[in-house]
Design an enzyme around this catalytic site. Structure first.
Site, short mmCIF file in Angstrom:
data_model
loop_
_atom_site.label_atom_id
_atom_site.label_comp_id
_atom_site.label_asym_id
_atom_site.label_seq_id
_atom_site.Cartn_x
_atom_site.Cartn_y
_atom_site.Cartn_z
CG ASN A 12 -0.80 11.38 33.37
OD1 ASN A 12 0.07 11.07 33.77
ND2 ASN A 12 -1.15 12.80 33.29
N GLY A 68 6.25 -2.56 39.65
CA GLY A 68 5.00 -3.38 40.57
C GLY A 68 4.17 -2.36 41.07
N GLY A 126 1.61 0.01 43.35
CA GLY A 126 1.81 1.21 44.29
C GLY A 126 1.85 0.81 45.64
N GLY A 181 5.76 0.60 45.42
CA GLY A 181 5.76 1.84 45.58
C GLY A 181 5.90 2.22 47.26
CD GLU A 202 4.64 18.93 40.38
OE1 GLU A 202 3.53 19.43 40.15
OE2 GLU A 202 5.90 19.56 40.54
CB CYS A 259 -2.31 16.84 36.12
SG CYS A 259 -0.49 17.10 35.32
CD GLU A 294 9.23 17.24 40.32
OE1 GLU A 294 9.05 16.84 39.30
OE2 GLU A 294 9.37 16.53 41.42
O1 TXE Z 1 -2.91 7.18 40.72
P1 TXE Z 1 -1.69 6.79 41.70
P2 TXE Z 1 -3.85 6.21 40.07
C1 TXE Z 1 -5.13 11.34 39.22
C2 TXE Z 1 -6.58 10.77 38.36
C3 TXE Z 1 -6.61 9.50 38.58
C4 TXE Z 1 -6.23 9.30 40.12
C5 TXE Z 1 -5.95 8.02 40.68
O2 TXE Z 1 -7.56 11.56 39.09
O3 TXE Z 1 -8.16 9.04 38.31
O4 TXE Z 1 -5.20 10.05 40.21
O5 TXE Z 1 -5.10 7.37 39.62
C6 TXE Z 1 2.11 4.87 42.60
N1 TXE Z 1 3.46 4.17 47.79
N2 TXE Z 1 -4.17 11.18 38.63
O6 TXE Z 1 -4.64 5.47 40.84
O7 TXE Z 1 -2.19 5.35 42.28
C7 TXE Z 1 1.39 4.15 41.86
O8 TXE Z 1 1.97 2.57 41.52
C8 TXE Z 1 4.08 4.54 46.70
C9 TXE Z 1 -3.53 12.50 38.29
O9 TXE Z 1 -3.27 5.64 38.93
O10 TXE Z 1 -1.58 7.84 42.29
C10 TXE Z 1 2.01 5.05 40.38
O11 TXE Z 1 3.24 4.74 40.14
N3 TXE Z 1 3.45 4.75 45.51
C11 TXE Z 1 -1.92 12.35 38.15
C12 TXE Z 1 1.93 6.31 40.94
O12 TXE Z 1 1.91 6.28 42.49
C13 TXE Z 1 2.22 4.49 45.04
C14 TXE Z 1 -1.68 11.48 36.93
C15 TXE Z 1 0.56 7.12 40.64
O13 TXE Z 1 -0.59 6.37 40.86
C16 TXE Z 1 1.40 4.06 46.30
C17 TXE Z 1 -2.31 10.15 37.38
C18 TXE Z 1 1.92 3.87 47.65
N4 TXE Z 1 1.25 3.62 48.45
C19 TXE Z 1 -3.59 10.17 38.06
N5 TXE Z 1 0.11 3.91 45.78
C20 TXE Z 1 -1.48 13.42 37.66
N6 TXE Z 1 -1.05 14.46 38.63
O14 TXE Z 1 -0.72 13.94 36.53
C21 TXE Z 1 0.37 4.18 44.43
N7 TXE Z 1 1.66 4.67 44.05
#
Ligand code: TXE
Length: 479
Positions: free
Chosen positions: A150, A204, A206, A210, A248, A282, A460
């Protein structure tokens, strides 16, 4: 634009030669490929980080500070190029990328470049025992930073800057949905003289790349921003290895409006806190509670203003609402709008996909205001993370406080009132890591940032970030 990994100061393709398509949200077309890195790439990044760690952790504070500040200057000098790349990759209006995202990324490096020079430790004399204690703040070693889509460069650098300022070496992964500015950052780090291996950027998915970071036994701390479900998964994987964690996560923040507020300022800011970055922050105030005395007036004025927001191609300077980040995300947000109708919500404006001429396949959605029948409905409880807000009236302070706190999240809250006693009462009782009164998203980088409940663990910002990225060691000397 094709993206490569940045490992040991060099750009390289992934070991397994696996790639993912990168889509442009403004037109829905593929415009590049990014690595889908495997465990092998993470291992290479780890080895590079480990080999330079002793050297980097012993670099003088002055030297580290100079390099961080140089990175910030180079980001400032490349503002236009980075802002265009961010807007194209994420769908956010160029005006936002230019005034918020990229300047803030530069500030992150400048701030932590300066903060590290002021980061002091404590000492305590044990009177009566003839002993003195002093506390060392030692870098953890190799740390992992994982960031979302985001605010791509803004949040990526929010983690990396304090990590390297504190003397750690980093294996970092930006979101696979918005990898481009993190890729461009590699060049800048080299130009600024950051020793190779201090920062390794691996791209790559998640659940592959990740996952390899969080499972790596020698990556001792993880700073993560993203979804709550992912945060819970990371905590589970990290716990048996006793990794330090900063999470976060999501938010469903209340925006509480009392009749005694400065109305025009509140109205203007509430449009922003609802729809900035298409509501994909967020910190957005996605649940609006308005005191009954001004509810009808607010409803009319707010909807009128929201209808005037200009939806358009993100590269246009006058666009207020750009594209949502991805097709699946757009579909998720649309599902919530449908759910609102089933839950007896009234769509006061918006609710539909928008076709922007010449960019018919872009992920555009009208800013949407839903009047909800009860605060307990799902659209009012679950994080939608799009240009959608709910509104409803309240009668008393107790009543609104109860509704504000009755969600699983607790990231931020906004309060509009000129009553000092009420401000104090409410601020102290709201379940949130951050409370804004008569403003929104006014950030001072020295302040702690983070949430309670399902919005995360840890803080943070300022010295909190430097504390997270260091281990305190106490030395006790008897004299
Ligand atoms: O987030 P992900 P997504 C919320 C928002 C959104 C929902 C899902 O509601 O609709 O989360 O979004 C990495 N091990 N927020 O699916 O998957 C991933 O590759 C390690 C709020 O896009 O949580 C990316 O780099 N890493 C939020 C990062 O995690 C992993 C902002 C975030 O992706 C992983 C974004 C794993 N197993 C979405 N799986 C905020 N707090 O601002 C995923 N990732």
């Amino acid at each position: 634009m094709n993206v490569q990994n940045y490992i040991n100061g060099k750009f390289s393709p992934p070991v397994n030669d696996a790639w993912i398509d990168n889509y442009c949200p403004a037109n829905g077309k593929i415009y590049g490929q990014i690595p889908n890195s495997s465990k092998d790439d993470i291992e290479n990044a780890y080895i590079a980080a480990k080999s330079v760690f002793p050297l980097w952790s012993q670099t003088t504070i002055d030297e580290r500070s100079k390099i961080l500040i140089k990175i910030s200057e180079l980001l400032d000098a490349n503002l236009q190029r980075f802002a265009e790349a961010e807007s194209k990759d994420n769908g956010k209006p160029i005006s936002l990328a230019k005034t918020v995202d990229i300047p803030r990324a530069a500030s992150n490096f400048r701030f932590f470049g300066n903060a590290i020079t002021q980061f002091a430790s404590e000492s305590h004399e044990s009177v009566g025992h003839d002993a003195i204690n002093y506390t060392l703040r030692q870098p953890i070693g190799i740390v992992g930073c994982i960031s979302p889509w985001n605010l791509p460069l803004y949040l990526f650098t929010w983690k990396i800057a304090p990590a390297i300022a504190a003397g750690n070496c980093v294996v970092a992964k930006p979101s696979e949905i918005t990898p481009v500015t993190a890729y461009l950052l590699g060049e800048i780090c080299t130009e600024a003289g950051l020793p190779k291996g201090v920062l390794n950027i691996v791209h790559g998915l998640g659940n592959t790349t990740g996952q390899a970071i969080i499972e790596h036994p020698d990556i001792k701390a993880i700073s993560f921003t993203g979804g709550t479900a992912t945060g819970a998964h990371i905590a589970k994987v990290a716990a048996p290895m006793f990794k330090k964690l900063s999470l976060e996560l999501g938010g469903k923040n209340p925006n509480i409006i009392f009749a005694d507020c400065d109305y025009d300022d509140m109205l203007e800011t509430t449009v922003r806190s609802s729809f900035a970055n298409q509501g994909q922050i967020c910190l957005c105030g996605s649940r609006i509670f308005v005191e009954a005395a001004i509810y009808e007036k607010f409803k009319t004025d707010f909807v009128e203003k929201v209808k005037k927001l200009k939806i358009g191609h993100p590269s246009k300077e006058d666009t207020n609402i750009g594209a949502l980040v991805s097709k699946p995300h757009l579909e998720k947000v649309l599902q919530y709008i449908n759910m609102a109708k089933k839950e007896n919500g009234t769509i006061l404006c918006g609710g539909n996909k928008v076709i922007v001429t010449d960019y018919e396949d872009g992920y555009y959605l009208e800013p949407t205001v839903i009047e909800v029948a009860t605060d307990e409905c799902r659209v009012n409880q679950e994080e939608i993370f799009g240009p959608v807000v709910t509104i409803m009236p309240f009668n008393t302070e107790d009543n609104v406080l109860q509704m504000a706190n009755k969600v699983k999240y607790g990231l931020s809250a906004t309060l509009w009132t000129n009553n000092l006693k009420r401000t104090m009462r409410m601020s102290h009782q709201l379940q949130a890591g951050i409370v804004w009164v008569n403003t929104w998203m006014l950030r001072d980088l020295r302040t702690p940032f983070g949430g309670v409940k399902a919005s995360g663990v840890g803080r943070e910002g300022g010295f909190e970030a430097l504390r997270f990225f260091t281990e305190a060691k106490n030395v006790c000397i008897k004299y």
